[in-house]
Design a protein around this motif. Structure first.
Motif, short mmCIF file in Angstrom:
data_model
loop_
_atom_site.label_atom_id
_atom_site.label_comp_id
_atom_site.label_asym_id
_atom_site.label_seq_id
_atom_site.Cartn_x
_atom_site.Cartn_y
_atom_site.Cartn_z
N ALA A 37 1.35 6.82 -6.68
CA ALA A 37 0.09 7.74 -7.08
C ALA A 37 0.59 9.15 -7.30
CB ALA A 37 -0.81 7.41 -6.02
N ARG A 38 1.44 9.66 -6.31
CA ARG A 38 1.96 11.01 -6.19
C ARG A 38 2.76 11.66 -7.41
NH1 ARG A 38 3.08 9.56 -0.82
NH2 ARG A 38 5.09 9.64 -1.14
N ALA B 142 2.03 1.88 -3.65
CA ALA B 142 0.92 2.35 -4.20
C ALA B 142 0.84 3.93 -4.08
CB ALA B 142 -0.36 1.59 -3.93
N SER B 143 0.57 4.24 -2.86
CA SER B 143 0.26 5.64 -2.64
C SER B 143 1.64 6.59 -2.88
CB SER B 143 0.01 5.84 -1.12
OG SER B 143 0.93 5.68 -0.24
N ALA B 144 2.99 6.14 -3.00
CA ALA B 144 3.96 6.75 -3.23
C ALA B 144 4.13 7.18 -4.82
CB ALA B 144 5.29 6.20 -2.58
N THR C 243 9.92 1.18 3.86
CA THR C 243 8.97 2.50 3.52
C THR C 243 10.09 3.55 2.99
OG1 THR C 243 8.65 3.19 5.80
CG2 THR C 243 6.85 2.05 4.67
N PRO D 118 0.77 -1.36 0.05
CA PRO D 118 -0.01 0.10 0.10
C PRO D 118 0.74 1.21 0.18
CG PRO D 118 -0.97 -1.62 1.71
CD PRO D 118 0.39 -2.17 1.07
N TYR D 119 2.10 1.31 0.73
CA TYR D 119 2.83 2.43 0.69
C TYR D 119 3.30 2.72 -0.72
CZ TYR D 119 6.07 5.60 2.85
OH TYR D 119 7.05 6.96 2.96
#
Ligand code: PLP
Length: 456
Positions: A362-363, A358-360, A432, A355-356
């Motif tokens: 996404a930015r 994916a969000s990194a 992370t 998930p980390y």
């Protein structure tokens, strides 16, 4: 061998003069020399010119536990002392391979309870081709020989495995065996258009049924797919795609094969992508993460339907390799599985780092040359585009990707380009902070690439 860093060019010259490396342009390497990787530790590789490079590809999608894991080294050393080699051909076996077979039957999806070993993913897939054809012959249907794969699918580089895969450049170099068919993959970035995800999934899967009808179900042995296409560009299927695919295979009595060479052993946040996606394959290909690449080993998981037929009336299966079920490779695989469990890597990817990532990623979606970002577990891709309008792809396919990759390497990170897609497949031990560092370097590489191309 002791490595003297000051003489990197000596190694390069020696290498360029005599080594025909895989997937290499030989003229280019003779001119420029290859990067000499001298050693590795944790998440970094080191070269003969003193560069320290963050390995965002885990070698070649395989070093799942990272470099320098002493327990794997110890397992290999000890096994080499006890029994470095013996074959499994003539009613003999060894302890590590027996233990590994039981372990693989436990962690792979239900119904996959038997295993055949080889040394590479390609050999495992060659084995599958022989095994499914042999199976159908035993069923009294020898005409069921054709295997359907997908464009951009990668199943290895032997003549048969490359013919089964969907890489056109490989087909053109004498890997064009008969009895292989290919359908378009569910590559949403290129093909989804205005349809919604469910429509796209159903339509993409219907191409399999069209192909089966075209060649005749009586001639089709199997359909093979990577749950997520790796070398083809980290192509992630839309939800529901494989439900349709499996229903179609059932309807036409065609075996379903999952090539989990990349997606296995925790990369998707599950032991196998099949478990994440609800797949019940008849056979499964394993390699790469099986030993985290520390030594070569691959395996074919054989489902009950095929295994029972082979056992019941197959007679001798005239197939195997000198090193099938090698004791040292088996011992390393067992140590690797122990370590994945001990470190909790599967759930770490599922709950934390996946998930980390994916969000990194996404930015980065707003970046002027980024058309799409996608990820699944510890697999990521960034599609580069000339313009977000449309989006519009680059005309000279592969140039922007290669530029971006070279910038990343120059800034201390190994990443791959597939066409104009930037690909990441880091070790599952990535933290992370490692992901932050990776995404920082990707950002820098994207900025430099955009500047090179005059895009703002
Ligand atoms: C790498 C790969 C193979 C081939 O494995 P080799 O060990 O290189 O022969 C097969 N299938 C998939 C999905 C792969 O990624």
């Amino acid at each position: 061998m002791k490595i003297d860093n000051s003489t990197s060019s000596t190694w390069q010259q020696m290498d360029a003069a005599h080594h025909l490396a895989p997937f290499t342009d030989y003229a280019e390497i003779r001119e420029h020399g290859a990067r000499v990787i001298t050693h590795a530790d944790g998440h970094y590789i080191y070269d003969g010119d003193g560069n320290m490079i963050l390995d965002a590809m885990a070698g070649l999608w395989c070093v799942n536990v990272g470099y320098g894991q002493q327990s794997l080294v110890d397992a290999a050393t000890e096994q080499m002392r006890i029994l470095p080699y013996y074959n499994n051909f003539f009613k003999t076996t060894n302890q590590p391979v027996a233990a590994l077979s039981q372990r693989l039957a436990e962690i792979t999806p239900d119904g996959l309870n038997n295993v055949f070993y080889a040394n590479s993913g390609s050999e495992a897939n060659d084995t599958i081709i022989r095994m499914v054809r042999h199976f159908w012959a035993l069923e009294g249907k020898p005409a069921k020989r054709k295997i359907i794969g997908r464009t951009y699918g990668y199943h290895g580089s032997t003549v048969m495995a490359a013919s089964m895969g969907g890489m056109v450049d490989m087909h053109r170099q004498a890997a064009d065996q008969p009895d292989f068919e290919h359908i378009r993959p569910p590559y949403a970035f290129l093909y989804q258009g205005n349809s919604d995800e469910a429509e796209f999934a159903a339509h993409s899967a219907s191409l399999l049924e069209d192909k089966i009808v075209e060649v005749g179900a009586d001639n089709v042995a199997a359909f093979i797919a990577e749950p997520i296409q790796g070398a083809g560009g980290v192509i992630i299927p839309p939800a529901g795609y494989f439900d349709h695919i499996q229903a179609i295979c059932k309807r036409h009595d065609i075996l379903f094969i999952a090539d989990e060479v990349i997606t296995g052993f925790g990369r998707t946040g599950h032991w196998f992508a099949s478990q994440a996606m609800g797949l019940a394959p008849d056979m499964m290909t394993l390699a790469k993460g099986l030993t985290s690449g520390y030594v070569p080993m691959s395996a074919v998981m054989v489902g009950d339907r095929v295994a029972q037929r082979l056992i019941a009336d197959g007679g001798e299966f005239y197939h195997g390799f000198t090193y099938s079920g090698h004791p040292v490779a088996s011992a390393v695989a067992l140590a690797n599985l122990d370590l994945i469990e001990e470190l909790g890597l599967v759930t770490r990817v599922r709950d934390e780092t996946g998930p980390y990532l994916a969000s990194a990623l996404a930015r980065l979606a707003d970046h002027p040359i980024v058309g799409e970002v996608r990820s699944y577990g510890m697999l990521g891709a960034i599609e580069l585009v000339k313009s977000k309008d449309g989006p519009t792809l680059f005309e000279d396919v592969g140039k922007a990707g290669a530029l971006c990759r070279d910038h990343a390497i120059a800034h201390g990170m190994m990443m791959r380009a597939v066409r104009d897609g930037m690909i990441m497949s880091p070790p599952l031990t990535f933290t992370t902070q490692d992901i932050d560092k990776m995404v920082d370097i990707v950002t820098l590489a994207l900025d430099k690439t955009a500047a090179d191309l005059g895009i703002t």
